[in-house]
Scaffold this active site. Structure first.
Site, PDB file in Angstrom:
ATOM      1  N   ASP A  30       0.833  -1.211   0.000  1.00 61.58           N
ATOM      2  CA  ASP A  30       0.000   0.000   0.000  1.00 61.58           C
ATOM      3  C   ASP A  30       0.868   1.263   0.000  1.00 61.58           C
ATOM      4  O   ASP A  30       1.983   1.248   0.519  1.00 61.58           O
ATOM      5  CB  ASP A  30      -0.900  -0.031   1.246  1.00 61.58           C
ATOM      6  CG  ASP A  30      -2.072   0.930   1.117  1.00 61.58           C
ATOM      7  OD1 ASP A  30      -2.267   1.518   0.035  1.00 61.58           O
ATOM      8  OD2 ASP A  30      -2.804   1.086   2.118  1.00 61.58           O
ATOM      9  N   GLY A  31       0.325   2.323  -0.557  1.00 55.68           N
ATOM     10  CA  GLY A  31       0.973   3.632  -0.462  1.00 55.68           C
ATOM     11  C   GLY A  31       1.602   4.140  -1.750  1.00 55.68           C
ATOM     12  O   GLY A  31       2.263   5.178  -1.740  1.00 55.68           O
ATOM     13  N   ASN A  32       1.355   3.442  -2.860  1.00 58.39           N
ATOM     14  CA  ASN A  32       1.926   3.908  -4.137  1.00 58.39           C
ATOM     15  C   ASN A  32       1.424   5.304  -4.491  1.00 58.39           C
ATOM     16  O   ASN A  32       2.185   6.155  -4.957  1.00 58.39           O
ATOM     17  CB  ASN A  32       1.526   2.965  -5.280  1.00 58.39           C
ATOM     18  CG  ASN A  32       2.085   1.569  -5.119  1.00 58.39           C
ATOM     19  OD1 ASN A  32       3.008   1.358  -4.343  1.00 58.39           O
ATOM     20  ND2 ASN A  32       1.531   0.611  -5.850  1.00 58.39           N
ATOM     21  N   GLY A  33       0.127   5.513  -4.273  1.00 64.37           N
ATOM     22  CA  GLY A  33      -0.475   6.802  -4.629  1.00 64.37           C
ATOM     23  C   GLY A  33       0.112   7.940  -3.813  1.00 64.37           C
ATOM     24  O   GLY A  33       0.480   8.992  -4.345  1.00 64.37           O
ATOM     25  N   ARG A  34       0.226   7.728  -2.494  1.00 67.02           N
ATOM     26  CA  ARG A  34       0.772   8.781  -1.623  1.00 67.02           C
ATOM     27  C   ARG A  34       2.237   9.038  -1.924  1.00 67.02           C
ATOM     28  O   ARG A  34       2.710  10.174  -1.895  1.00 67.02           O
ATOM     29  CB  ARG A  34       0.585   8.392  -0.144  1.00 67.02           C
ATOM     30  CG  ARG A  34      -0.808   8.721   0.376  1.00 67.02           C
ATOM     31  CD  ARG A  34      -1.114   7.975   1.640  1.00 67.02           C
ATOM     32  NE  ARG A  34      -1.468   6.590   1.359  1.00 67.02           N
ATOM     33  CZ  ARG A  34      -1.578   5.648   2.285  1.00 67.02           C
ATOM     34  NH1 ARG A  34      -1.350   5.950   3.549  1.00 67.02           N
ATOM     35  NH2 ARG A  34      -1.925   4.419   1.956  1.00 67.02           N
ATOM     36  N   TRP A  35       2.964   7.970  -2.243  1.00 67.33           N
ATOM     37  CA  TRP A  35       4.392   8.109  -2.598  1.00 67.33           C
ATOM     38  C   TRP A  35       4.513   9.047  -3.804  1.00 67.33           C
ATOM     39  O   TRP A  35       5.352   9.950  -3.827  1.00 67.33           O
ATOM     40  CB  TRP A  35       4.969   6.737  -2.925  1.00 67.33           C
ATOM     41  CG  TRP A  35       6.446   6.690  -3.160  1.00 67.33           C
ATOM     42  CD1 TRP A  35       7.413   6.429  -2.238  1.00 67.33           C
ATOM     43  CD2 TRP A  35       7.124   6.907  -4.403  1.00 67.33           C
ATOM     44  NE1 TRP A  35       8.659   6.462  -2.827  1.00 67.33           N
ATOM     45  CE2 TRP A  35       8.506   6.760  -4.159  1.00 67.33           C
ATOM     46  CE3 TRP A  35       6.705   7.208  -5.700  1.00 67.33           C
ATOM     47  CZ2 TRP A  35       9.475   6.894  -5.153  1.00 67.33           C
ATOM     48  CZ3 TRP A  35       7.662   7.353  -6.692  1.00 67.33           C
ATOM     49  CH2 TRP A  35       9.020   7.194  -6.418  1.00 67.33           C
ATOM     50  N   HIS A  47       2.502   3.530  -8.996  1.00 66.07           N
ATOM     51  CA  HIS A  47       2.346   2.087  -9.229  1.00 66.07           C
ATOM     52  C   HIS A  47       3.551   1.529  -9.994  1.00 66.07           C
ATOM     53  O   HIS A  47       3.991   0.406  -9.741  1.00 66.07           O
ATOM     54  CB  HIS A  47       1.053   1.798  -9.995  1.00 66.07           C
ATOM     55  CG  HIS A  47      -0.190   2.081  -9.196  1.00 66.07           C
ATOM     56  ND1 HIS A  47      -0.346   1.651  -7.889  1.00 66.07           N
ATOM     57  CD2 HIS A  47      -1.339   2.739  -9.505  1.00 66.07           C
ATOM     58  CE1 HIS A  47      -1.534   2.035  -7.440  1.00 66.07           C
ATOM     59  NE2 HIS A  47      -2.153   2.711  -8.399  1.00 66.07           N
ATOM     60  N   ARG A  81     -11.809   1.446  -8.932  1.00 66.15           N
ATOM     61  CA  ARG A  81     -10.938   2.623  -9.178  1.00 66.15           C
ATOM     62  C   ARG A  81     -11.194   3.169 -10.585  1.00 66.15           C
ATOM     63  O   ARG A  81     -11.764   2.467 -11.429  1.00 66.15           O
ATOM     64  CB  ARG A  81      -9.477   2.198  -9.040  1.00 66.15           C
ATOM     65  CG  ARG A  81      -9.134   1.847  -7.603  1.00 66.15           C
ATOM     66  CD  ARG A  81      -7.650   1.736  -7.371  1.00 66.15           C
ATOM     67  NE  ARG A  81      -7.426   1.512  -5.946  1.00 66.15           N
ATOM     68  CZ  ARG A  81      -6.303   1.772  -5.307  1.00 66.15           C
ATOM     69  NH1 ARG A  81      -5.260   2.253  -5.965  1.00 66.15           N
ATOM     70  NH2 ARG A  81      -6.191   1.552  -4.014  1.00 66.15           N
ATOM     71  N   LEU A 141      11.282 -20.482  -3.380  1.00 63.80           N
ATOM     72  CA  LEU A 141      10.095 -19.787  -2.875  1.00 63.80           C
ATOM     73  C   LEU A 141       8.950 -19.847  -3.889  1.00 63.80           C
ATOM     74  O   LEU A 141       9.200 -19.788  -5.097  1.00 63.80           O
ATOM     75  CB  LEU A 141      10.496 -18.330  -2.617  1.00 63.80           C
ATOM     76  CG  LEU A 141       9.461 -17.233  -2.441  1.00 63.80           C
ATOM     77  CD1 LEU A 141       9.970 -16.251  -1.401  1.00 63.80           C
ATOM     78  CD2 LEU A 141       9.183 -16.492  -3.729  1.00 63.80           C
ATOM     79  N   GLU A 213       0.668 -13.239  12.231  1.00 63.43           N
ATOM     80  CA  GLU A 213       1.180 -12.095  12.998  1.00 63.43           C
ATOM     81  C   GLU A 213       1.094 -10.879  12.084  1.00 63.43           C
ATOM     82  O   GLU A 213       1.511 -10.934  10.921  1.00 63.43           O
ATOM     83  CB  GLU A 213       2.644 -12.335  13.402  1.00 63.43           C
ATOM     84  CG  GLU A 213       2.817 -13.452  14.395  1.00 63.43           C
ATOM     85  CD  GLU A 213       2.146 -13.166  15.735  1.00 63.43           C
ATOM     86  OE1 GLU A 213       2.079 -11.982  16.133  1.00 63.43           O
ATOM     87  OE2 GLU A 213       1.669 -14.126  16.375  1.00 63.43           O
TER      88      GLU A 213
HETATM   89  C1  FPP Z   1      -2.159   0.221  -3.133  1.00 62.03           C
HETATM   90  O1  FPP Z   1      -1.617   1.528  -3.183  1.00 62.03           O
HETATM   91  C2  FPP Z   1      -1.604  -0.545  -4.211  1.00 62.03           C
HETATM   92  C3  FPP Z   1      -2.341  -1.207  -5.129  1.00 62.03           C
HETATM   93  C4  FPP Z   1      -3.805  -1.217  -5.136  1.00 62.03           C
HETATM   94  C5  FPP Z   1      -1.699  -1.938  -6.218  1.00 62.03           C
HETATM   95  C6  FPP Z   1      -0.422  -2.625  -5.900  1.00 62.03           C
HETATM   96  C7  FPP Z   1       0.296  -2.729  -7.155  1.00 62.03           C
HETATM   97  C8  FPP Z   1       1.636  -2.661  -7.341  1.00 62.03           C
HETATM   98  C9  FPP Z   1       2.597  -2.598  -6.232  1.00 62.03           C
HETATM   99  C10 FPP Z   1       2.224  -2.620  -8.703  1.00 62.03           C
HETATM  100  C11 FPP Z   1       1.899  -3.773  -9.578  1.00 62.03           C
HETATM  101  C12 FPP Z   1       2.266  -5.065  -9.001  1.00 62.03           C
HETATM  102  C13 FPP Z   1       3.051  -5.993  -9.574  1.00 62.03           C
HETATM  103  C14 FPP Z   1       3.236  -7.280  -8.912  1.00 62.03           C
HETATM  104  C15 FPP Z   1       3.757  -5.774 -10.828  1.00 62.03           C
HETATM  105  P1  FPP Z   1      -2.611   2.753  -3.348  1.00 62.03           P
HETATM  106  O2  FPP Z   1      -2.730   3.044  -4.788  1.00 62.03           O
HETATM  107  O3  FPP Z   1      -3.915   2.458  -2.699  1.00 62.03           O
HETATM  108  O4  FPP Z   1      -1.836   3.876  -2.601  1.00 62.03           O
HETATM  109  P2  FPP Z   1      -2.488   5.083  -1.782  1.00 62.03           P
HETATM  110  O5  FPP Z   1      -3.296   4.473  -0.652  1.00 62.03           O
HETATM  111  O6  FPP Z   1      -1.301   5.847  -1.295  1.00 62.03           O
HETATM  112  O7  FPP Z   1      -3.327   5.856  -2.750  1.00 62.03           O
END
Ligand code: FPP
Length: 250
Positions: A30-35, A47, A81, A141, A213
């Site tokens: 989580d957190g791609n958007g905020r990053w 993303h 989304r 793995l 955990e």
């Molecule tokens: C949540 O961050 C992230 C997702 C819903 C998607 C996760 C996807 C990836 C890490 C990239 C694609 C994956 C692979 C395996 C190639 P968010 O968008 O909700 O972030 P935010 O809460 O900060 O907006």
């Protein structure tokens, strides 16, 4: 990685207890958007950076002896989304499967998708099947990419299959339900990690995560690296898992 972080990583590696490794780690990335927002970039850019992080974390988990890793890449709820974001995520996932296939195979990793396959684009399923088949006998793995995954959906799908197979109420047990989940041989989740500071499990591995955990870190997924994984595993190794018993019985 700067020198201090490198030093800490080596210390944590030295302290790693090989006898007490989590066999199955689930990660809510989580957190791609905020990053991205904090850098004035688009969510899609976040993303992309998040997708780049996956490679190193998977390779490192394999190197240190983790047996199974489940990555929550797209939930059943994520279809809600904006459509351009959904398309971008699907493109990234497909590109990842194709791009990393040979490297993962060379590292001895196994690969599979977990989720409701029938609602995914045939091209993603096709590419995933190629990887699964190629890597099925690898010793390392197992990487479980959770796409169109939901913990409740997984249980609903298991119940449908149980009824279709003609089981009677007296047949129903935890073992039977486990044997109808998406990938029955996958063990329970020992350690569930969520990045970005949110403290919930968002419908991830509901059944297999019953005794997981939980580890929550404020680090945003695009910043999550080998050191952060080691911190999570060290925390796990310092927990007492009682499974309903008391300390003295362990
Ligand atoms: C949540 O961050 C992230 C997702 C819903 C998607 C996760 C996807 C990836 C890490 C990239 C694609 C994956 C692979 C395996 C190639 P968010 O968008 O909700 O972030 P935010 O809460 O900060 O907006």
């Amino acid at each position: 990685m700067d020198t201090n972080r490198e030093k800490l990583k080596n210390e944590l590696l030295d302290r790693l207890d090989q006898e007490n490794m989590p066999a199955h780690i689930g990660i809510i990335m989580d957190g791609n958007g905020r990053w991205a927002k904090s850098r004035g970039k688009t969510r899609i850019h976040g993303h992309q950076e998040g997708a780049r992080r996956v490679k190193g974390v998977v390779r490192f988990a394999n190197d240190i002896g983790v047996r199974h890793i489940s990555l929550y890449a797209f939930s059943v709820e994520n279809w809600a989304r904006p459509s351009f974001e959904v398309s971008a995520l699907m493109r990234l996932i497909r590109a990842y499967i194709i791009r990393e296939r040979n490297a993962l195979h060379a590292e001895g990793v196994k690969f599979r998708l977990l989720g409701r396959m029938e609602e995914l684009a045939p091209e993603i399923i096709k590419q995933a099947n190629i990887s699964t088949e190629l890597m099925k006998n690898n010793p390392g793995l197992s990487l479980n990419l959770c796409i169109n995954y939901g913990g409740r959906a997984e249980i609903v799908d298991a119940v449908k299959k149980i009824i279709a197979a003609g089981h009677k109420p007296q047949d129903i047990s935890e073992e039977l339900i486990s044997s109808y989940l998406y990938c029955p041989e996958l063990p329970d989740v020992d350690l569930m990690i969520r990045t970005s500071g949110e403290m919930r499990t968002s419908n991830f591995h509901l059944w297999r995560g019953a005794y997981a955990e939980l580890y929550f870190t404020p680090v945003l997924w695009p910043d999550f690296d080998e050191l952060e994984l080691l911190k999570a595993i060290e925390t796990y190794q310092n927990r007492e898992r009682r499974f309903g018993k008391i300390s003295e019985q362990l």
